[in-house]
Scaffold this motif. Structure first.
Motif, mmCIF file in Angstrom:
data_model
loop_
_atom_site.group_PDB
_atom_site.id
_atom_site.type_symbol
_atom_site.label_atom_id
_atom_site.label_comp_id
_atom_site.label_asym_id
_atom_site.label_seq_id
_atom_site.Cartn_x
_atom_site.Cartn_y
_atom_site.Cartn_z
ATOM 1 N N SER A 311 -1.611 -25.417 87.091
ATOM 2 C CA SER A 311 -2.239 -24.653 88.170
ATOM 3 C C SER A 311 -1.652 -23.247 88.154
ATOM 4 N N ILE A 312 -2.495 -22.266 88.354
ATOM 5 C CA ILE A 312 -2.007 -20.878 88.300
ATOM 6 C C ILE A 312 -2.468 -20.067 89.512
ATOM 7 N N MET A 313 -1.779 -18.973 89.741
ATOM 8 C CA MET A 313 -2.172 -18.038 90.783
ATOM 9 C C MET A 313 -1.948 -16.618 90.281
ATOM 10 N N ILE A 314 -2.889 -15.741 90.568
ATOM 11 C CA ILE A 314 -2.802 -14.354 90.101
ATOM 12 C C ILE A 314 -2.597 -13.435 91.298
ATOM 13 N N ALA A 315 -1.656 -12.491 91.184
ATOM 14 C CA ALA A 315 -1.434 -11.550 92.278
ATOM 15 C C ALA A 315 -0.920 -10.226 91.743
ATOM 16 N N GLY A 316 -1.034 -9.196 92.553
ATOM 17 C CA GLY A 316 -0.535 -7.881 92.172
ATOM 18 C C GLY A 316 0.511 -7.388 93.156
ATOM 19 N N ILE A 317 1.408 -6.551 92.656
ATOM 20 C CA ILE A 317 2.436 -5.934 93.500
ATOM 21 C C ILE A 317 2.344 -4.420 93.352
ATOM 22 N N ARG A 318 2.266 -3.726 94.504
ATOM 23 C CA ARG A 318 2.214 -2.253 94.468
ATOM 24 C C ARG A 318 3.375 -1.636 95.250
ATOM 25 N N GLY A 375 5.842 -0.063 85.482
ATOM 26 C CA GLY A 375 4.950 0.990 85.949
ATOM 27 C C GLY A 375 4.852 0.968 87.464
ATOM 28 N N HIS A 376 3.835 1.616 87.998
ATOM 29 C CA HIS A 376 3.749 1.698 89.464
ATOM 30 C C HIS A 376 3.158 0.444 90.090
ATOM 31 N N GLU A 377 2.594 -0.448 89.258
ATOM 32 C CA GLU A 377 2.199 -1.737 89.807
ATOM 33 C C GLU A 377 2.464 -2.846 88.799
ATOM 34 N N LEU A 378 2.656 -4.043 89.324
ATOM 35 C CA LEU A 378 2.945 -5.204 88.478
ATOM 36 C C LEU A 378 1.955 -6.308 88.809
ATOM 37 N N GLY A 379 1.560 -7.042 87.783
ATOM 38 C CA GLY A 379 0.755 -8.235 88.020
ATOM 39 C C GLY A 379 1.628 -9.463 87.864
ATOM 40 N N LEU A 380 1.435 -10.420 88.747
ATOM 41 C CA LEU A 380 2.175 -11.677 88.636
ATOM 42 C C LEU A 380 1.195 -12.815 88.380
ATOM 43 N N LEU A 396 2.768 -25.223 93.151
ATOM 44 C CA LEU A 396 2.169 -23.886 93.156
ATOM 45 C C LEU A 396 1.961 -23.392 94.585
ATOM 46 N N ALA A 397 1.544 -24.281 95.484
ATOM 47 C CA ALA A 397 1.333 -23.870 96.881
ATOM 48 C C ALA A 397 2.652 -23.379 97.486
ATOM 49 N N LYS A 398 3.743 -24.060 97.133
ATOM 50 C CA LYS A 398 5.049 -23.601 97.595
ATOM 51 C C LYS A 398 5.394 -22.251 96.968
ATOM 52 N N ALA A 399 5.178 -22.139 95.661
ATOM 53 C CA ALA A 399 5.521 -20.903 94.945
ATOM 54 C C ALA A 399 4.727 -19.719 95.508
ATOM 55 N N ASP A 426 -5.220 -20.464 94.458
ATOM 56 C CA ASP A 426 -4.592 -21.394 93.516
ATOM 57 C C ASP A 426 -5.670 -22.016 92.630
ATOM 58 N N ILE A 427 -5.521 -21.868 91.345
ATOM 59 C CA ILE A 427 -6.559 -22.285 90.398
ATOM 60 C C ILE A 427 -6.049 -23.451 89.559
ATOM 61 N N SER A 428 -6.771 -24.553 89.607
ATOM 62 C CA SER A 428 -6.410 -25.684 88.760
ATOM 63 C C SER A 428 -7.022 -25.460 87.381
ATOM 64 N N VAL A 429 -6.192 -25.410 86.362
ATOM 65 C CA VAL A 429 -6.657 -25.060 85.021
ATOM 66 C C VAL A 429 -6.998 -26.307 84.200
ATOM 67 N N GLY A 430 -6.448 -27.446 84.613
ATOM 68 C CA GLY A 430 -6.684 -28.670 83.849
ATOM 69 C C GLY A 430 -5.450 -29.069 83.076
#
Lengths: 457, 101
Positions: A311-318, A375-380, A396-399, A426-430
């Motif tokens: 399971s994955i999650m995508i986010a950005g930090i600015r 750089g000025h922003e990061l992707g997680l 993943l929900a905890k993370a 939260d995305i279940s990838v399989g």
């Protein structure tokens, strides 16, 4: 001087489903060819496709390419050879292509003898060969153990030219092979007819990637190979495209540890003395290729084990303060996730969390020399693999929560640290897979683990 | 000072199987190729440090027929394994493309 023999072949595309132009295909057919072949797979897309039993191109794309190939081949009455069916060449992959072939034949009223070659070795036989010390690891791979073999959920063996030849001797018009050497698709028929092994295998290696040797390099397309007793020639199927000595020679570099030695089950192609000459502005002639027969016939075993559910999650930090503290923030996140998962009663050994930081070291990881210069922003990307789907989702929900709400030095953003582009976040990838088997196994007979099924379509 | 990316016509990387990665550098002509063939850019020690590989683990092959240099090395993580970040091995070339000549 004796009359020079010759055999012509058409490589339809670098991979079945990657496409080709009908202009090039028709030009190839009209030029008088003896057979058509196409590679349909690779392990390059990673372990998941072999494990999950899925092709890595769409069924729609497979059908389009197959239909043109099969109809064209029946029109001019030449054999078709397809290798590494469905990508991985395991049972479900072969089944998908066999179904498509039967559907197309029924729709188009095509009739032919179909040979389907399995490439899934018997587990007991592999275990026996391991016991006999007849399996060795390929480069940078640990030796095979009985435990690793037990953990391996799906495996295939890469066949050489001989099973294809057996299918053709059995009268097949269409050969659908499981995992198969790419070059063997093109070398099998010439070798049966007594052409020299060096040029036959080198020609196969040169055209198996289809349009990779063609300029301009726009998309995939057909390539024509012409083999004679002294060497071979290649030319693009498409009249507007060309091959140059450089474009052909450079291809020997591609996806190989060395441009000189190509390992096949029965021996090694040696291109050290090969010369590449332009015949005109679009055709190249190659001579001087050698083939050194191996002392022992070996096939490459490829296998994967399921390592859980992802399971994955995508986010950005600015937030500039968080970016300054990103290393300690990720460490703190990790520690909190461990604690919180334990609080849920989930054992540490049942999951992994990988925090992938794009814009910092997400691409090169520990090799990144500039990881201190974000750089000025990061992707997680928070990447959790758990023993079960439920464990992956819970961790993943905890993370996610912890990522959103963990303190760092100088924090002002007390309502949340992460910008999430999707809901659900939260995305279940399989299922998640790893390569476990990448070894060479000796065979007593080149066909012994590749049974063939014939049928009239 | 020019960098490798300013001189080479191709700098690319790809898997050589699931456990090895390989970087191809192709120059536009023999003059450029020869000029860089013996430069310290392709020295084994330098590449071992850059690629975080053990001594002797990096293979460098000079391929005159295509004015090319091939650098093959073990992947730290096999393609698609849990810690891998580049399934196809498609971006390792970035480690050398900016090196000054």
């Amino acid at each position: 001087m004796s009359e020079k023999r010759g055999i012509r072949m058409l490589a339809v595309s670098g991979c079945l489903g990657y496409g080709f132009t009908e202009t090039a295909f028709d030009a190839g057919l009209q030029s008088g060819i003896d057979f058509i072949a196409c590679d349909a797979g690779s392990m390059d897309p990673g372990p998941w496709y072999l494990g999950a039993g899925k092709p890595y191109v769409s069924e729609q794309a497979l059908r389009r390419d197959l239909e043109i190939m099969l109809a064209g081949a029946r029109r001019v009455g030449v054999p078709v050879i397809i290798g590494s069916a469905g990508g991985g060449g395991a049972t479900p992959h072969v089944a998908i292509l066999e179904r498509l072939i039967r559907e197309i034949a029924a729709e188009r009223g095509l009739h032919f003898k179909l040979a389907v070659i399995s490439s899934v070795p018997d587990r007991d036989l592999v275990a026996e060969r391991l016991k006999q010390d007849r399996i060795r690891p390929l480069e940078n791979v640990p030796p095979l153990t009985p435990e690793t073999l037990d953990q391996t959920d799906v495996m295939v063996a890469m066949m050489g030219a001989e099973p294809l030849q057996a299918a053709l001797r059995g009268g097949a018009d269409v050969v659908l092979a499981g995992r198969c050497s790419d070059s063997a698709l093109f070398a099998a028929i010439p070798l049966m007819q007594g052409y020299p092994a060096g040029p036959a295998w080198h020609l196969g290696k040169t055209i198996e990637c289809g349009g990779a040797i063609v300029r301009p390099k726009i998309g995939q397309d057909c390539v024509i190979g012409h083999l004679d007793d002294d060497g071979f020639e290649v030319e693009p199927g498409h009249p507007d495209k060309r091959c140059t000595p450089e474009s052909v020679a450079a291809h020997t570099l591609y996806e190989n540890p060395s441009p000189y030695d190509f390992i096949e089950p029965s021996g090694v192609v040696d291109t050290r003395d090969a010369t590449y000459t332009a015949l005109d502005d679009r055709r190249v002639r190659v001579t001087g290729s050698q083939y050194n027969r191996a002392e022992k016939y070996t096939v490459k075993l490829e296998g994967v084990r399921c390592v859980g559910h992802r399971s994955i999650m995508i986010a950005g930090i600015r937030d500039s303060r968080l970016i300054e503290e990103i290393h300690s923030f990720c460490d703190a996140m990790n520690d909190r996730v461990v604690t919180e998962a334990r609080n849920l009663g989930i054992a540490d050994s049942d999951w992994t969390l990988t925090i992938r930081r794009y814009g910092l070291d997400g691409v090169l990881g520990p090799l990144e020399p500039r990881r201190s210069e974000p750089g000025h922003e990061l992707g997680l990307v928070l990447d959790v693999v758990g023993r079960t789907e439920e464990i992956a989702a819970s961790v993943l929900a905890k993370a996610r929560y912890i990522g959103m709400h963990t303190e760092f030095k100088g924090r002002l953003s007390s309502s949340g640290n992460l910008a999430m582009p999707f809901s659900p976040s939260d995305i279940s990838v399989g299922s998640a897979w790893e390569f476990s088997l990448w070894h060479a196994m000796e065979l007593d007979d080149p066909c012994e683990i590749f049974p063939i099924t014939f049928s009239e379509v | 000072m020019p960098r490798l990316k300013d001189v080479a016509t191709t700098v690319r990387s790809k898997n050589a199987g699931a456990f090895l990665a390989t970087i191809d550098v192709i120059f536009k002509d023999q003059t450029d190729f020869e000029r860089f063939r013996n430069s310290d850019l392709f020295g084994a020690e330098k590449l071992e440090t850059l690629l975080h590989c053990e001594k002797g683990a990096v293979a460098v092959i000079f391929y005159e027929k295509a004015n090319a240099v091939k650098i093959t090395f073990p992947r730290a993580a096999s393609s698609g394994s849990l810690t891998d970040s580049d399934i196809y091995g498609a971006q390792y070339h970035a480690l050398i493309m900016d090196l000054p000549l």
